[in-house]
Design an enzyme around this catalytic site. Structure first.
Site, PDB file in Angstrom:
ATOM      1  N   HIS A 223       0.671  -0.747  -0.355  1.00 29.98           N
ATOM      2  CA  HIS A 223      -0.400   0.178   0.191  1.00 29.98           C
ATOM      3  C   HIS A 223       1.013   1.348  -0.040  1.00 29.98           C
ATOM      4  O   HIS A 223       1.734   1.395   0.527  1.00 29.98           O
ATOM      5  CB  HIS A 223      -1.191  -0.420   1.086  1.00 29.98           C
ATOM      6  CG  HIS A 223      -0.608  -0.243   2.466  1.00 29.98           C
ATOM      7  ND1 HIS A 223      -0.257   0.806   3.383  1.00 29.98           N
ATOM      8  CD2 HIS A 223       0.019  -0.948   3.526  1.00 29.98           C
ATOM      9  CE1 HIS A 223       0.651   0.625   4.650  1.00 29.98           C
ATOM     10  NE2 HIS A 223       0.486  -0.461   4.343  1.00 29.98           N
TER      11      HIS A 223
ATOM     12  N   ASP B 203      -0.470   4.046   0.162  1.00 32.47           N
ATOM     13  CA  ASP B 203      -1.166   4.633   2.006  1.00 32.47           C
ATOM     14  C   ASP B 203      -0.486   4.838   3.332  1.00 32.47           C
ATOM     15  O   ASP B 203       0.482   4.382   3.333  1.00 32.47           O
ATOM     16  CB  ASP B 203      -2.760   4.726   1.761  1.00 32.47           C
ATOM     17  CG  ASP B 203      -3.124   3.515   2.467  1.00 32.47           C
ATOM     18  OD1 ASP B 203      -2.206   2.440   2.173  1.00 32.47           O
ATOM     19  OD2 ASP B 203      -4.265   3.581   3.091  1.00 32.47           O
TER      20      ASP B 203
ATOM     21  N   ASP C  89       5.781   1.788   6.464  1.00 30.89           N
ATOM     22  CA  ASP C  89       4.770   1.391   6.844  1.00 30.89           C
ATOM     23  C   ASP C  89       4.179   1.766   6.071  1.00 30.89           C
ATOM     24  O   ASP C  89       3.560   3.090   5.931  1.00 30.89           O
ATOM     25  CB  ASP C  89       4.111   1.772   8.241  1.00 30.89           C
ATOM     26  CG  ASP C  89       2.486   0.608   7.738  1.00 30.89           C
ATOM     27  OD1 ASP C  89       2.140  -0.333   6.616  1.00 30.89           O
ATOM     28  OD2 ASP C  89       1.591   0.290   8.904  1.00 30.89           O
TER      29      ASP C  89
ATOM     30  N   GLU D 106      -4.854   1.275   2.547  1.00 34.29           N
ATOM     31  CA  GLU D 106      -5.003  -0.194   2.831  1.00 34.29           C
ATOM     32  C   GLU D 106      -5.072  -0.044   4.408  1.00 34.29           C
ATOM     33  O   GLU D 106      -5.893  -0.177   6.015  1.00 34.29           O
ATOM     34  CB  GLU D 106      -3.273  -0.642   2.907  1.00 34.29           C
ATOM     35  CG  GLU D 106      -3.606  -1.350   3.823  1.00 34.29           C
ATOM     36  CD  GLU D 106      -3.169  -1.977   4.862  1.00 34.29           C
ATOM     37  OE1 GLU D 106      -3.207  -2.651   6.167  1.00 34.29           O
ATOM     38  OE2 GLU D 106      -2.895  -0.928   5.889  1.00 34.29           O
TER      39      GLU D 106
ATOM     40  N   HIS E  78     -25.119  22.658  34.186  1.00 33.36           N
ATOM     41  CA  HIS E  78     -23.965  22.985  34.374  1.00 33.36           C
ATOM     42  C   HIS E  78     -23.896  21.248  35.919  1.00 33.36           C
ATOM     43  O   HIS E  78     -24.439  21.285  36.184  1.00 33.36           O
ATOM     44  CB  HIS E  78     -24.267  23.655  35.211  1.00 33.36           C
ATOM     45  CG  HIS E  78     -23.371  24.911  36.203  1.00 33.36           C
ATOM     46  ND1 HIS E  78     -23.420  23.977  37.895  1.00 33.36           N
ATOM     47  CD2 HIS E  78     -23.257  26.042  36.442  1.00 33.36           C
ATOM     48  CE1 HIS E  78     -22.066  25.484  38.385  1.00 33.36           C
ATOM     49  NE2 HIS E  78     -22.499  26.303  37.574  1.00 33.36           N
TER      50      HIS E  78
ATOM     51  N   THR F 289     -16.432  23.526  34.751  1.00 28.91           N
ATOM     52  CA  THR F 289     -17.636  22.955  35.409  1.00 28.91           C
ATOM     53  C   THR F 289     -19.102  22.083  34.343  1.00 28.91           C
ATOM     54  O   THR F 289     -19.609  22.850  33.860  1.00 28.91           O
ATOM     55  CB  THR F 289     -17.957  23.612  36.502  1.00 28.91           C
ATOM     56  OG1 THR F 289     -18.201  24.130  36.038  1.00 28.91           O
ATOM     57  CG2 THR F 289     -17.004  23.028  37.277  1.00 28.91           C
TER      58      THR F 289
ATOM     59  N   SER G 100      -3.209  -6.868  12.104  1.00 26.66           N
ATOM     60  CA  SER G 100      -3.729  -7.629  11.056  1.00 26.66           C
ATOM     61  C   SER G 100      -3.510  -6.606   9.513  1.00 26.66           C
ATOM     62  O   SER G 100      -2.812  -6.231   9.631  1.00 26.66           O
ATOM     63  CB  SER G 100      -5.454  -7.024  11.359  1.00 26.66           C
ATOM     64  OG  SER G 100      -5.909  -7.439  12.524  1.00 26.66           O
TER      65      SER G 100
ATOM     66  N   HIS H  66       2.170   3.986  11.905  1.00 24.83           N
ATOM     67  CA  HIS H  66       1.687   4.923  12.970  1.00 24.83           C
ATOM     68  C   HIS H  66       1.652   5.821  14.497  1.00 24.83           C
ATOM     69  O   HIS H  66       0.932   6.275  14.532  1.00 24.83           O
ATOM     70  CB  HIS H  66       0.285   3.890  13.415  1.00 24.83           C
ATOM     71  CG  HIS H  66       0.098   2.929  12.712  1.00 24.83           C
ATOM     72  ND1 HIS H  66      -1.485   1.850  12.778  1.00 24.83           N
ATOM     73  CD2 HIS H  66       0.493   2.306  11.132  1.00 24.83           C
ATOM     74  CE1 HIS H  66      -1.146   1.244  11.734  1.00 24.83           C
ATOM     75  NE2 HIS H  66      -0.585   1.320  11.170  1.00 24.83           N
TER      76      HIS H  66
HETATM   77  N1  BES Z   1       1.386  -2.946   8.078  1.00 18.77           N
HETATM   78  C1  BES Z   1      -0.057  -2.838   8.891  1.00 18.77           C
HETATM   79  C2  BES Z   1      -0.057  -4.283   9.703  1.00 18.77           C
HETATM   80  C3  BES Z   1       1.272  -4.816  10.387  1.00 18.77           C
HETATM   81  C4  BES Z   1       1.364  -4.018  11.764  1.00 18.77           C
HETATM   82  C5  BES Z   1       1.497  -5.775  10.451  1.00 18.77           C
HETATM   83  C6  BES Z   1       2.016  -4.273  12.710  1.00 18.77           C
HETATM   84  C7  BES Z   1       2.354  -6.223  10.614  1.00 18.77           C
HETATM   85  C8  BES Z   1       3.105  -5.852  12.331  1.00 18.77           C
HETATM   86  C9  BES Z   1      -1.291  -2.596   8.117  1.00 18.77           C
HETATM   87  O1  BES Z   1      -0.828  -1.008   7.277  1.00 18.77           O
HETATM   88  C10 BES Z   1      -1.913  -1.481   9.419  1.00 18.77           C
HETATM   89  O2  BES Z   1      -1.655  -0.809  10.006  1.00 18.77           O
HETATM   90  N2  BES Z   1      -3.454  -2.746   9.074  1.00 18.77           N
HETATM   91  C11 BES Z   1      -3.976  -2.848  10.502  1.00 18.77           C
HETATM   92  C12 BES Z   1      -5.667  -2.852  10.086  1.00 18.77           C
HETATM   93  C13 BES Z   1      -5.940  -2.397   8.830  1.00 18.77           C
HETATM   94  C14 BES Z   1      -7.332  -2.980   9.039  1.00 18.77           C
HETATM   95  C15 BES Z   1      -6.661  -0.779   8.810  1.00 18.77           C
HETATM   96  C16 BES Z   1      -3.848  -3.092  12.014  1.00 18.77           C
HETATM   97  O3  BES Z   1      -3.402  -4.432  11.589  1.00 18.77           O
HETATM   98  O4  BES Z   1      -4.579  -1.998  12.862  1.00 18.77           O
HETATM   99 MN    MN Z   2       1.327  -1.716   6.531  1.00 18.48          MN
HETATM  100 MN    MN Z   3      -0.429   0.486   8.907  1.00 18.27          MN
END
Ligand code: BES
Ligand code: MN
Ligand code: MN
Length: 460
Positions: free
Chosen positions: A86, A88, A119, A153, A213, A315, A399, A427
């Site tokens: 991917h 993105d 990634d 992705e 409030h 508050t 995932s 991330h």
């Molecule tokens: N590259 C990751 C998947 C991944 C994460 C592989 C950690 C190995 C280790 C992929 O880009 C990703 O972030 N996948 C998401 C899932 C998706 C449905 C948004 C994830 O695992 O949170």
């Molecule tokens: Mn990825």
């Molecule tokens: Mn990712």
């Protein structure tokens, strides 16, 4: 082979400078204001595919972001690899925590830093350069290659499965290759054979019909933030087990052999905790850390908000509270079924004092891939040559939902050949990719294409 590998050595600087251009395009898929960057990135990838010697590259429109397809089919009779990745990337916030601008490739120490290095731009680029090395050194590859590089992705690939189903003939291949994960540790190459699935949910609680409030009304109504935290904290019991009825029903138990194999891996809880800055680890009782990470389902609150979070104090007894909750799933759990169980349970336990709405974001199925496939065997041989060490076998907690779709729609097994490292801040701020792994990855990819026909023969 030698010539090609020395070609890689001679071109290191150029590779990094080209990757710099790809990284510089802020292709954040989840934010509308980056839509033109996404498109620019898809075009860049397609142009680069032609530049490295692919015979064809095409940007396919989808209802969302484009998918880039490419092919080199000059090896008749040889296996066809479908490379998936991917272009993105995840958002960069909190941007102030980055040590260098997120879309400027910065080489520091043994790493290169920027959003997308690990990634997944850096990892798809590894294969681009391996292919280029073949084409520039004799003009041919030992296998056929097709590619789909998608732009959604990180938002759950909402249009990819339909694209694959609509282009079965075009994508016809022998195996899928994905480099979008990590190795076990630095200097420890590994072969991954399992991924967790995902069910991503959101809860919205509404208490009173407007913000109140907290002095005039506090004591008379249930604060929805309080109600929400009561719900969330009840989702785990004191043993770290998830309390949703039926949640574990379909979970495939770990085999004795697998538990033994996990135990032999060079993992150390103390070191792991220290590296993460926690005094103690936490998780489901009765399972080791690696078991909990790779072969047990989990439930995490990803975000929780409501009320006043601005400067100073206010508050207020808020009208609403929200939470994003995701569950990582393992074979044979189904993401749709788990989403339903979650919704039913939340609705059942929500107190009468609040209104509750539960919605589903995206999901994906867990998978375990066979280790005896010729693709995996070729990858193991290639890793050993590329990194000078026999790889370990491991599963993965993250995932990649499309893996199951490739099997269902195209009947293909996937080889997970990740070149990242587990601590590369995917991330998060200061995402990076180890430079040795980047070049080791290129060497491994070259070896993989070279080894595959040999392992394929006779097996199919
Ligand atoms: N590259 C990751 C998947 C991944 C994460 C592989 C950690 C190995 C280790 C992929 O880009 C990703 O972030 N996948 C998401 C899932 C998706 C449905 C948004 C994830 O695992 O949170
Ligand atoms: Mn990825
Ligand atoms: Mn990712």
């Amino acid at each position: 082979m030698e010539q090609m590998l020395s070609l890689v050595d001679q071109n290191k600087e150029r590779y990094i400078n080209e990757l710099r251009d790809l990284i510089a395009i802020p292709s954040v898929s989840s934010q509308k204001n980056h839509d033109t960057d996404i498109r620019r990135c898809a075009e860049w990838v397609a142009n680069h595919m032609i530049a490295i010697g692919m015979q064809k590259a095409q940007v396919f429109e989808t209802p969302g972001h484009p998918i880039v397809y490419s092919e080199w089919l000059g090896a008749p009779g040889k296996p066809t690899v479908l490379l998936y990745g991917h272009y993105d990337v995840q958002p960069v916030d909190p941007v102030n925590l980055w040590s260098s601008p997120p879309f400027e490739l910065s080489l520091r120490g043994e790493n290169m830093y920027a959003r997308g290095t690990a990634d997944d731009k850096g990892q798809i680029f590894i294969h681009f350069k391996a292919i280029e090395a073949y084409v520039r050194n004799g003009g041919r590859l030992p296998v056929n290659v097709k590619m789909i590089i998608e732009g959604e992705e990180e938002v759950g690939s909402p249009n990819l499965a339909t694209f694959v189903a609509d282009h079965k003939e075009l994508l016809k291949s022998d195996l899928v290759l994905i480099s979008d994960s990590s190795m076990f540790a630095k200097g420890v190459p590994s072969m991954k054979y399992g991924l967790r699935g995902l069910a991503y949910m959101e809860i919205e609680l509404t208490g009173p019909n407007r913000d109140l409030h907290s002095g005039s009304f506090g004591g008379s109504v249930h604060n929805p933030i309080q109600a929400l935290t009561e719900i969330i904290s009840s989702l785990h019991d004191k043993n770290g087990k998830i309390t949703i009825p039926g949640f574990y029903h379909d979970v495939l138990a770990l085999t004795k052999a697998e538990r033994t194999a996990f135990k032999k891996l060079p993992h150390n809880d103390k070191r792991y905790a220290k590296e993460l800055g926690v005094k103690e680890l936490y998780g489901e009782k009765g399972f080791s850390t690696l078991e909990r990470l790779w072969a047990r389902p989990t439930l995490e609150c990803n975000g929780i908000w409501g009320g006043y979070t601005g400067e100073g104090a206010k508050t207020v007894l808020p009208s609403k509270a929200f939470a994003k909750i995701s569950m990582r799933l393992v074979p044979n759990q189904s993401s749709a079924k788990i989403a339903k169980l979650f919704e039913k349970h939340i609705k059942k336990i929500a107190p009468k004092t609040v209104e509750v709405k539960v919605s589903t974001h995206h999901g994906g199925e867990p998978v375990v891939t066979p280790l005896d496939s010729p693709g995996v065997q070729a990858a193991i041989a290639a890793l050993e040559k590329g990194f000078g060490k026999k790889p370990l076998y491991q599963r993965e907690g993250g995932s990649i939902p499309i893996v199951v779709q490739f099997k269902k729609i195209l009947g293909l097994d996937t080889v997970l050949l990740g070149f990242g490292l587990p601590d590369e801040n995917a991330h998060a701020p200061d995402e990076h990719l180890n430079i040795d792994n980047f070049f080791g990855g290129i060497r491994t990819s070259i070896h993989f294409f070279n080894e595959l026909p040999r392992f394929w023969k006779g097996k199919k």
